[in-house]
Design an enzyme around this catalytic site. Structure first.
Site, PDB file in Angstrom:
ATOM      1  N   ASP A 217       7.598  10.145   1.203  1.00 20.39           N
ATOM      2  CA  ASP A 217       7.739   9.702  -0.189  1.00 20.39           C
ATOM      3  C   ASP A 217       8.703   8.501   0.118  1.00 20.39           C
ATOM      4  OD1 ASP A 217       8.851   9.004  -2.713  1.00 20.39           O
ATOM      5  OD2 ASP A 217       8.087  10.859  -3.377  1.00 20.39           O
ATOM      6  N   HIS A 218       7.935   7.398   0.067  1.00 24.18           N
ATOM      7  CA  HIS A 218       8.941   6.368   0.528  1.00 24.18           C
ATOM      8  C   HIS A 218      10.110   5.967  -0.623  1.00 24.18           C
ATOM      9  CE1 HIS A 218       6.495   3.641  -2.212  1.00 24.18           C
ATOM     10  NE2 HIS A 218       7.506   2.880  -2.299  1.00 24.18           N
ATOM     11  N   HIS A 280       7.147  10.315  -6.583  1.00 23.67           N
ATOM     12  CA  HIS A 280       8.182   9.414  -6.559  1.00 23.67           C
ATOM     13  C   HIS A 280       9.327   9.815  -7.591  1.00 23.67           C
ATOM     14  CE1 HIS A 280       6.000   7.020  -3.568  1.00 23.67           C
ATOM     15  NE2 HIS A 280       5.417   6.289  -4.457  1.00 23.67           N
TER      16      HIS A 280
HETATM   17  C1  BG6 Z   1       3.107   3.834  -4.212  1.00 20.86           C
HETATM   18  C2  BG6 Z   1       1.948   3.527  -5.431  1.00 20.86           C
HETATM   19  O1  BG6 Z   1       3.477   4.819  -3.739  1.00 20.86           O
HETATM   20  O2  BG6 Z   1       4.294   2.936  -4.869  1.00 20.86           O
HETATM   21  C3  BG6 Z   1       1.726   2.423  -5.955  1.00 20.86           C
HETATM   22  O3  BG6 Z   1       0.999   4.333  -4.867  1.00 20.86           O
HETATM   23  C4  BG6 Z   1       2.850   1.655  -6.337  1.00 20.86           C
HETATM   24  O4  BG6 Z   1       0.680   2.447  -6.964  1.00 20.86           O
HETATM   25  C5  BG6 Z   1       3.895   1.814  -5.177  1.00 20.86           C
HETATM   26  O5  BG6 Z   1       2.699   0.338  -6.615  1.00 20.86           O
HETATM   27  C6  BG6 Z   1       5.412   1.567  -5.969  1.00 20.86           C
HETATM   28  O6  BG6 Z   1       6.278   1.331  -4.922  1.00 20.86           O
HETATM   29  P1  BG6 Z   1       7.628   0.402  -4.765  1.00 20.86           P
HETATM   30  O7  BG6 Z   1       8.246   0.694  -3.823  1.00 20.86           O
HETATM   31  O8  BG6 Z   1       7.039  -1.100  -5.080  1.00 20.86           O
HETATM   32  O9  BG6 Z   1       8.304   0.615  -6.084  1.00 20.86           O
END
Ligand code: BG6
Length: 525
Positions: A217-218, A280
């Site tokens: 989960d980045h 997230h």
């Molecule tokens: C991803 C989603 O996991 O996270 C995307 O699939 C989203 O739809 C993205 O745009 C958002 O990541 P960040 O790091 O730009 O907030």
């Protein structure tokens, strides 16, 4: 070291490879070279995620001297490359997507290129997994990678079970291939609903045990997210007030300005609840609400995250409209430019019922949080890109200051995740002058100025942790399953009832009116 690379290291505060980090603000920031040799196999190496995120992250680790000395990178995908053309492809993608100060050049690139190889593959053909085994064994011999492997699933999710099955058939599973360690990194989404998540888990755990599964989960790799635990448990002043006696409500926002870009086909089957809230935003919620773990050990932390999720009562189907709000963007304006509505995006149905905005109210049945609402929201094409957690404290019990026209606002502690990274505390202060006017002001900490560095990208941190075998920032199955259980009633209700009011917010706005009916006090985007 070539000049360009040196310049890059200075601005990202990486430990330089000659060890010459001098800025005292950066003390304690150095990250050591990862000691275990390893191979990393990227399934889906010709895809978007690999070229935009994963490859630049690995190359950045190389520039910073973090990669193991004995390292191999194997691309595994359908596209017709051999080792040389895949190396050239990687170089081009780094030129396109690496930050300006981390472009491939000179000896540093040549050294990295030596670790790269490619297996041209069909994910359904065991023979190609045997080719992969041959390549891994060759890397063990020529690069000294010692039988250690990371299998990174960066393909579309429907292929995950197929890959795992073939790893086993080709005897690349940890039981058959036991000369070193084998880990599997699984990209999100982990399933598309509770049932499919369980089926995927069953397929993966037939081959890998939980200690070898790294669910990405980045958001967990973002520095300010990691700092939630430091804020709470490396300080004494916050934890005593982190409970129902002092906290009025908590709001967690992950708002984007972007629309669905090229991902209409995926997104129209997902929606904001599954794409962002289930993973997230739920992870942020668990970190804010969990009890103190006994140690910083991965499982001690993940035990507490699961525990607090398990204390969230599941919404009853007929209560869904009281605890949630959904929206879909129509045409509007972003940064002065007109943008189309969601239903006019490529690969999206003209009468799509998919939500591009979701807001959910959660409560927690435990001693600490009884009665405190947590509001979670996420959406696309909103006024501003901002991810943050705001803890709003209770109002003062008795007014002493300010005339009747002065609102005395409650204190708010904001963990700023992006684009600003920091922590801000709002409190009330007396306006200078003879009168007793009170106004809100902020104490504002910013990571960039506080530590004199930019945070490393999330993927870099997560890849490094997977190589080190640290699972703290990866989501354990029990929490993934529980997060699905929490969103399932809402998801089912939304799926089965068409919202005839869609689109119900303009691109570039604060989101749908229904979100403000759920909770009028959302912070302005
Ligand atoms: C991803 C989603 O996991 O996270 C995307 O699939 C989203 O739809 C993205 O745009 C958002 O990541 P960040 O790091 O730009 O907030």
């Amino acid at each position: 070291m070539p000049e360009a690379a040196t310049a890059g290291l200075a601005s990202t505060a990486a430990p330089s490879r000659d060890g010459a980090a001098v800025n005292p603000l950066r003390q304690g920031l150095e990250s050591d070279r990862i000691s275990d040799p390893c191979n990393i196999v990227f399934f889906g190496a010709s895809g978007d995620l690999f070229k935009r995120m994963l490859l630049p992250a690995v190359y950045s680790m190389h520039l910073k001297g973090m990669l193991p000395e004995k390292f191999g990178l194997i691309g595994f995908a359908r596209s017709d490359f051999d080792d040389d053309t895949f190396r050239a492809y990687c170089r081009t993608q780094l030129e396109n997507f690496a930050p300006p100060d981390q472009k491939p050049s000179g000896d540093l690139w040549n050294e990295f290129a030596k670790s790269i190889s490619y297996v041209c593959a069909d994910f359904k053909d065991t023979k190609h997994f045997e080719d992969l085994r041959a390549q891994l064994e060759e890397n063990d011999r020529t690069l000294g990678t010692a039988g250690n492997r990371i299998y990174y699933l960066a393909t579309p999710p429907p292929v995950f079970p197929e890959i795992v099955k073939h790893l086993k058939l080709a005897k690349l599973d940890p039981k058959s291939d036991d000369r070193g360690w084998s880990r599997i990194v699984v990209e999100k989404p982990f399933g598309t609903d509770l049932a499919s998540a369980r089926a995927l888990q069953a397929a993966v755990e037939r081959v890998f045990n939980e200690r070898s599964i790294y669910r990405i989960d980045h958001y967990l790799g973002k520095e300010p997210v990691q700092d939630i635990l430091a804020l709470r448990f490396a300080n004494t002043i916050f934890e005593p007030i982190w409970n129902r006696n002092y906290v009025h409500s908590v709001q967690i926002t992950a708002a984007e300005q972007l629309g669905v870009e090229q991902r209409g086909a995926y997104y129209d089957n997902a929606g904001a609840l599954r794409d962002m809230i289930q993973n997230h935003v739920m992870n942020l919620f668990a970190l804010v609400a969990m009890e103190p773990p006994a140690s910083s050990d991965a499982n001690a932390i993940r035990d507490e995250k699961f525990k607090v999720l398990s204390e969230v009562p599941l919404p009853a189907i007929d209560a869904v409209s009281r605890v949630s709000a959904r929206g879909q963007y129509g045409p509007g304006t972003i940064d002065g430019a007109a943008v189309p509505g969601y239903r006019n995006e490529a690969d999206v149905g003209l009468d799509s019922n998919t939500e591009t905005f979701a807001a959910v109210k959660l409560t927690i049945d435990n001693w600490r949080w009884a009665g405190v609402p947590f509001f979670l929201r996420s959406g696309k094409r909103l006024a501003r890109k901002v991810s943050e957690i705001a803890v709003t404290f209770k109002p003062i019990p008795h007014r002493l200051y300010g005339d009747e026209t002065d609102a005395i606002e409650p204190n708010v502690l904001v963990v700023k995740i992006q684009p600003d990274e920091g922590i801000a505390l709002r409190f009330e202060a007396k306006v200078p002058g003879p009168k007793q006017h009170i106004r809100s002001v902020y104490m504002d900490f910013n990571y960039g100025t506080g530590f004199g560095v930019q945070s490393p990208p999330a993927y870099e941190r997560l890849l490094a942790d997977a190589m080190r075998g640290d699972q703290t920032l990866f989501t354990r199955w029990d929490a993934v399953e529980r997060a699905w259980e929490i969103v399932t009633p809402i998801q089912e209700k939304w799926q089965n009832t068409k919202d005839f009011g869609f689109p119900n917010y303009a691109a570039g706005s604060q989101g749908p009116q229904s979100a403000f009916e759920l909770f009028p006090d959302w912070r302005k985007l």
